[in-house]
Scaffold this motif. Structure first.
Motif, PDB file in Angstrom:
ATOM      1  N   LYS A  17      -4.435 -12.463  -3.107  1.00 55.78           N
ATOM      2  CA  LYS A  17      -4.946 -11.681  -2.090  1.00 55.78           C
ATOM      3  C   LYS A  17      -4.442 -10.197  -2.092  1.00 55.78           C
ATOM      4  CE  LYS A  17      -6.506 -15.523  -0.787  1.00 55.78           C
ATOM      5  NZ  LYS A  17      -7.903 -16.137  -0.963  1.00 55.78           N
ATOM      6  N   TYR A  18      -3.416  -9.842  -2.604  1.00 57.30           N
ATOM      7  CA  TYR A  18      -2.718  -8.667  -2.480  1.00 57.30           C
ATOM      8  C   TYR A  18      -1.871  -8.344  -3.567  1.00 57.30           C
ATOM      9  CZ  TYR A  18      -0.828  -4.390  -0.161  1.00 57.30           C
ATOM     10  OH  TYR A  18      -0.361  -3.160   0.317  1.00 57.30           O
ATOM     11  N   SER A  19      -1.732  -7.160  -4.072  1.00 53.42           N
ATOM     12  CA  SER A  19      -1.117  -6.656  -5.301  1.00 53.42           C
ATOM     13  C   SER A  19      -0.020  -5.610  -4.897  1.00 53.42           C
ATOM     14  CB  SER A  19      -2.047  -6.016  -6.518  1.00 53.42           C
ATOM     15  OG  SER A  19      -1.093  -5.673  -7.439  1.00 53.42           O
ATOM     16  N   VAL A  20       1.048  -6.072  -5.505  1.00 52.85           N
ATOM     17  CA  VAL A  20       2.394  -5.051  -5.425  1.00 52.85           C
ATOM     18  C   VAL A  20       2.938  -4.717  -6.668  1.00 52.85           C
ATOM     19  CG1 VAL A  20       4.838  -4.838  -4.516  1.00 52.85           C
ATOM     20  CG2 VAL A  20       2.901  -6.074  -3.003  1.00 52.85           C
ATOM     21  N   PHE A  21       3.213  -3.615  -7.015  1.00 55.86           N
ATOM     22  CA  PHE A  21       3.774  -3.157  -8.158  1.00 55.86           C
ATOM     23  C   PHE A  21       5.057  -2.379  -7.677  1.00 55.86           C
ATOM     24  CE2 PHE A  21      -0.535  -1.921 -10.525  1.00 55.86           C
ATOM     25  CZ  PHE A  21      -0.726  -3.228 -10.633  1.00 55.86           C
ATOM     26  N   ASN A  22       6.232  -3.101  -8.171  1.00 56.11           N
ATOM     27  CA  ASN A  22       7.516  -2.907  -7.631  1.00 56.11           C
ATOM     28  C   ASN A  22       8.359  -1.806  -8.035  1.00 56.11           C
ATOM     29  OD1 ASN A  22       7.735  -5.585  -6.061  1.00 56.11           O
ATOM     30  ND2 ASN A  22       7.453  -6.376  -8.144  1.00 56.11           N
ATOM     31  N   LEU A  23       7.983  -1.543  -9.230  1.00 59.94           N
ATOM     32  CA  LEU A  23       8.803  -0.263 -10.057  1.00 59.94           C
ATOM     33  C   LEU A  23       7.916   0.676 -10.820  1.00 59.94           C
ATOM     34  CD1 LEU A  23      12.003  -2.288 -11.137  1.00 59.94           C
ATOM     35  CD2 LEU A  23      11.763  -0.820  -9.336  1.00 59.94           C
ATOM     36  N   VAL A  24       7.178   1.538  -9.975  1.00 57.01           N
ATOM     37  CA  VAL A  24       6.608   2.651 -10.727  1.00 57.01           C
ATOM     38  C   VAL A  24       7.261   3.726 -10.702  1.00 57.01           C
ATOM     39  CG1 VAL A  24       4.450   3.696 -10.780  1.00 57.01           C
ATOM     40  CG2 VAL A  24       4.249   1.655 -10.223  1.00 57.01           C
ATOM     41  N   PHE A  25       8.066   4.337 -11.759  1.00 54.69           N
ATOM     42  CA  PHE A  25       8.906   5.335 -11.660  1.00 54.69           C
ATOM     43  C   PHE A  25       8.387   6.718 -11.378  1.00 54.69           C
ATOM     44  CE2 PHE A  25      11.319   2.139 -14.502  1.00 54.69           C
ATOM     45  CZ  PHE A  25      12.245   1.788 -13.267  1.00 54.69           C
ATOM     46  N   LYS A  56      -6.055   6.198  -8.766  1.00 52.69           N
ATOM     47  CA  LYS A  56      -7.545   6.335  -9.149  1.00 52.69           C
ATOM     48  C   LYS A  56      -8.299   4.958  -8.842  1.00 52.69           C
ATOM     49  CE  LYS A  56     -10.766   7.681 -12.678  1.00 52.69           C
ATOM     50  NZ  LYS A  56     -10.973   8.365 -14.093  1.00 52.69           N
ATOM     51  N   LEU A  57      -7.334   3.771  -9.097  1.00 55.77           N
ATOM     52  CA  LEU A  57      -7.798   2.308  -9.031  1.00 55.77           C
ATOM     53  C   LEU A  57      -7.623   1.795  -7.302  1.00 55.77           C
ATOM     54  CD1 LEU A  57      -6.773   0.664 -12.162  1.00 55.77           C
ATOM     55  CD2 LEU A  57      -9.270   1.520 -11.432  1.00 55.77           C
ATOM     56  N   GLY A  58      -7.154   2.789  -6.643  1.00 60.06           N
ATOM     57  CA  GLY A  58      -7.233   2.457  -5.129  1.00 60.06           C
ATOM     58  C   GLY A  58      -6.033   1.790  -4.583  1.00 60.06           C
ATOM     59  N   PHE A  59      -4.910   1.979  -5.419  1.00 61.32           N
ATOM     60  CA  PHE A  59      -3.672   1.687  -4.916  1.00 61.32           C
ATOM     61  C   PHE A  59      -2.938   2.768  -4.064  1.00 61.32           C
ATOM     62  CE2 PHE A  59      -4.217  -1.349  -8.309  1.00 61.32           C
ATOM     63  CZ  PHE A  59      -3.401  -2.456  -7.948  1.00 61.32           C
ATOM     64  N   GLY A  60      -2.004   2.616  -3.413  1.00 67.71           N
ATOM     65  CA  GLY A  60      -1.226   3.749  -2.406  1.00 67.71           C
ATOM     66  C   GLY A  60       0.118   3.267  -2.403  1.00 67.71           C
ATOM     67  N   VAL A  61       1.211   4.108  -2.396  1.00 71.03           N
ATOM     68  CA  VAL A  61       2.269   4.275  -2.117  1.00 71.03           C
ATOM     69  C   VAL A  61       2.760   3.462  -0.680  1.00 71.03           C
ATOM     70  CG1 VAL A  61       4.628   5.223  -2.007  1.00 71.03           C
ATOM     71  CG2 VAL A  61       2.863   6.150  -3.555  1.00 71.03           C
ATOM     72  N   ILE A  62       3.404   2.211  -0.920  1.00 69.93           N
ATOM     73  CA  ILE A  62       3.754   1.468   0.504  1.00 69.93           C
ATOM     74  C   ILE A  62       5.222   1.486   0.610  1.00 69.93           C
ATOM     75  CG2 ILE A  62       1.640   0.205   0.549  1.00 69.93           C
ATOM     76  CD1 ILE A  62       3.374  -2.233  -0.691  1.00 69.93           C
ATOM     77  N   GLY A  63       6.056   2.271  -0.608  1.00 65.53           N
ATOM     78  CA  GLY A  63       7.465   2.076  -0.180  1.00 65.53           C
ATOM     79  C   GLY A  63       7.974   3.092  -1.351  1.00 65.53           C
ATOM     80  N   ARG A  64       9.272   3.257  -1.189  1.00 61.34           N
ATOM     81  CA  ARG A  64       9.880   4.178  -2.108  1.00 61.34           C
ATOM     82  C   ARG A  64      11.352   3.887  -2.210  1.00 61.34           C
ATOM     83  NH1 ARG A  64       8.298   9.604  -3.854  1.00 61.34           N
ATOM     84  NH2 ARG A  64       9.797  10.365  -5.050  1.00 61.34           N
ATOM     85  N   VAL A  65      11.824   3.620  -3.323  1.00 63.50           N
ATOM     86  CA  VAL A  65      13.398   3.221  -3.379  1.00 63.50           C
ATOM     87  C   VAL A  65      14.088   4.263  -4.261  1.00 63.50           C
ATOM     88  CG1 VAL A  65      14.907   1.752  -4.665  1.00 63.50           C
ATOM     89  CG2 VAL A  65      12.706   0.780  -4.183  1.00 63.50           C
ATOM     90  N   ILE A 100       6.728   2.013  -4.776  1.00 66.51           N
ATOM     91  CA  ILE A 100       6.183   0.837  -4.758  1.00 66.51           C
ATOM     92  C   ILE A 100       4.733   0.952  -4.341  1.00 66.51           C
ATOM     93  CG2 ILE A 100       6.306  -1.461  -3.510  1.00 66.51           C
ATOM     94  CD1 ILE A 100       9.143  -0.713  -2.886  1.00 66.51           C
ATOM     95  N   PHE A 101       3.888   0.520  -5.259  1.00 67.50           N
ATOM     96  CA  PHE A 101       2.327   0.582  -4.829  1.00 67.50           C
ATOM     97  C   PHE A 101       1.774  -0.858  -4.555  1.00 67.50           C
ATOM     98  CE2 PHE A 101       2.725   4.356  -7.353  1.00 67.50           C
ATOM     99  CZ  PHE A 101       1.809   5.187  -7.082  1.00 67.50           C
ATOM    100  N   GLY A 102       0.889  -0.496  -3.527  1.00 68.91           N
ATOM    101  CA  GLY A 102       0.073  -1.901  -3.114  1.00 68.91           C
ATOM    102  C   GLY A 102      -1.359  -1.639  -2.824  1.00 68.91           C
ATOM    103  N   ARG A 103      -1.918  -2.681  -2.986  1.00 71.61           N
ATOM    104  CA  ARG A 103      -3.533  -2.696  -2.604  1.00 71.61           C
ATOM    105  C   ARG A 103      -4.159  -4.167  -2.322  1.00 71.61           C
ATOM    106  NH1 ARG A 103      -8.596  -3.593  -5.036  1.00 71.61           N
ATOM    107  NH2 ARG A 103      -9.828  -1.483  -5.288  1.00 71.61           N
ATOM    108  N   ASP A 104      -4.824  -4.167  -1.469  1.00 70.23           N
ATOM    109  CA  ASP A 104      -5.575  -5.378  -0.878  1.00 70.23           C
ATOM    110  C   ASP A 104      -6.485  -5.702  -1.931  1.00 70.23           C
ATOM    111  OD1 ASP A 104      -7.818  -6.929   0.382  1.00 70.23           O
ATOM    112  OD2 ASP A 104      -6.144  -6.919   2.020  1.00 70.23           O
ATOM    113  N   LEU A 105      -6.810  -6.827  -2.315  1.00 66.96           N
ATOM    114  CA  LEU A 105      -7.575  -7.342  -3.456  1.00 66.96           C
ATOM    115  C   LEU A 105      -8.773  -7.517  -2.877  1.00 66.96           C
ATOM    116  CD1 LEU A 105      -4.991  -9.144  -5.824  1.00 66.96           C
ATOM    117  CD2 LEU A 105      -5.971  -6.932  -6.065  1.00 66.96           C
ATOM    118  N   GLY A 106      -9.240  -7.646  -1.625  1.00 67.79           N
ATOM    119  CA  GLY A 106     -10.490  -7.589  -1.121  1.00 67.79           C
ATOM    120  C   GLY A 106     -10.988  -8.823  -0.815  1.00 67.79           C
TER     121      GLY A 106
END
Length: 222
Positions: free
Chosen positions: A169-177, A189-198, A215-221
């Motif tokens: 239902k939802y995608s999280v990318f934990n470590l995008v440097f 470009k694919l609709g992800f947004g930053v939902i956090g920063r470490v 940390i990027f996140g996106r609802d999978l619709g």
């Protein structure tokens, strides 16, 4: 283009909808945005390492370990053994992108010259266990021969097609440097947004300072 957080030696069970859906997914046929004459097929793989040509696993294992050694994108410091990589990458669900073969109906077979025809791969797996297993992450490898050809974006688009069909239902990318602008551009470009920063999350070979992780996140619709 990594997005992983989990310990490679562990694996969370996928959501209930995953098992029935995984084997119904069809290959995705496309041409590369930057090379429209290049025909590519992305093959979904849902039956573990035994369903993947052994020489292809060896090739991707070498590509993955080379990326770890470069020390700029993945958090691991030690190269993986072949069997550990095979289970880690293909144990839940993965996709492999290869150039079409005009003489064969299926491009995933032993004996192909993977160095020139394999463009990349990604896995999809739960980011969390149990009641949160409907939230997924993914890890990506764009092979050395394919870089700069738009393969990363093509795999990202395929990820957005396959992941919701697998029950996520939802995608999280934990470590995008934060010093990886190519990856950041693709996800934005694919609709992800930053939902956090470490802050100061990683010691990377291409930076004298500790690098933040986005940390990027996106609802999978769905």
């Amino acid at each position: 283009m990594p997005a992983l957080l989990e310990d490679p030696s562990t694996r969370n069970a996928p959501p209930p909808a995953h098992t029935n859906a995984a084997n119904t997914l069809l290959p995705r046929h496309l041409t590369l945005p930057k090379h429209p004459s290049t025909k590519v097929t992305l093959y979904p793989l849902a039956n573990g390492p035994s369903s993947v040509p052994r020489d292809l696993i060896r090739f991707l294992h070498a590509e993955f370990n080379a990326e770890i050694v470069r020390g700029n994108t993945y958090p691991m410091e030690q190269a993986m053994e072949l069997e550990q990589f095979a289970e880690y990458w293909f144990g839940t669900f993965a996709v492999v992108a290869v150039l079409d073969d005009e003489n064969e109906s299926h491009g995933l077979r032993e004996g192909r010259e993977w160095e020139s025809v394999c463009l990349g791969t990604f896995y999809v797996k739960p980011n969390y266990p149990g009641r949160c297993s409907h939230i997924c992450n993914a890890g990506f490898i764009t092979t050395t021969a394919a870089r700069g050809k738009g393969v990363g974006q093509a795999m990202g688009e395929a990820y957005l097609e396959y992941a919701p069909k697998l029950g996520y239902k939802y995608s999280v990318f934990n470590l995008v440097f934060a010093n990886n602008p190519a990856s950041i551009r693709i996800w934005e470009k694919l609709g992800f947004g930053v939902i956090g920063r470490v802050p100061r999350a990683a010691r990377l070979a291409n930076s004298e300072e500790l690098v933040d992780a986005l940390i990027f996140g996106r609802d999978l619709g769905v």
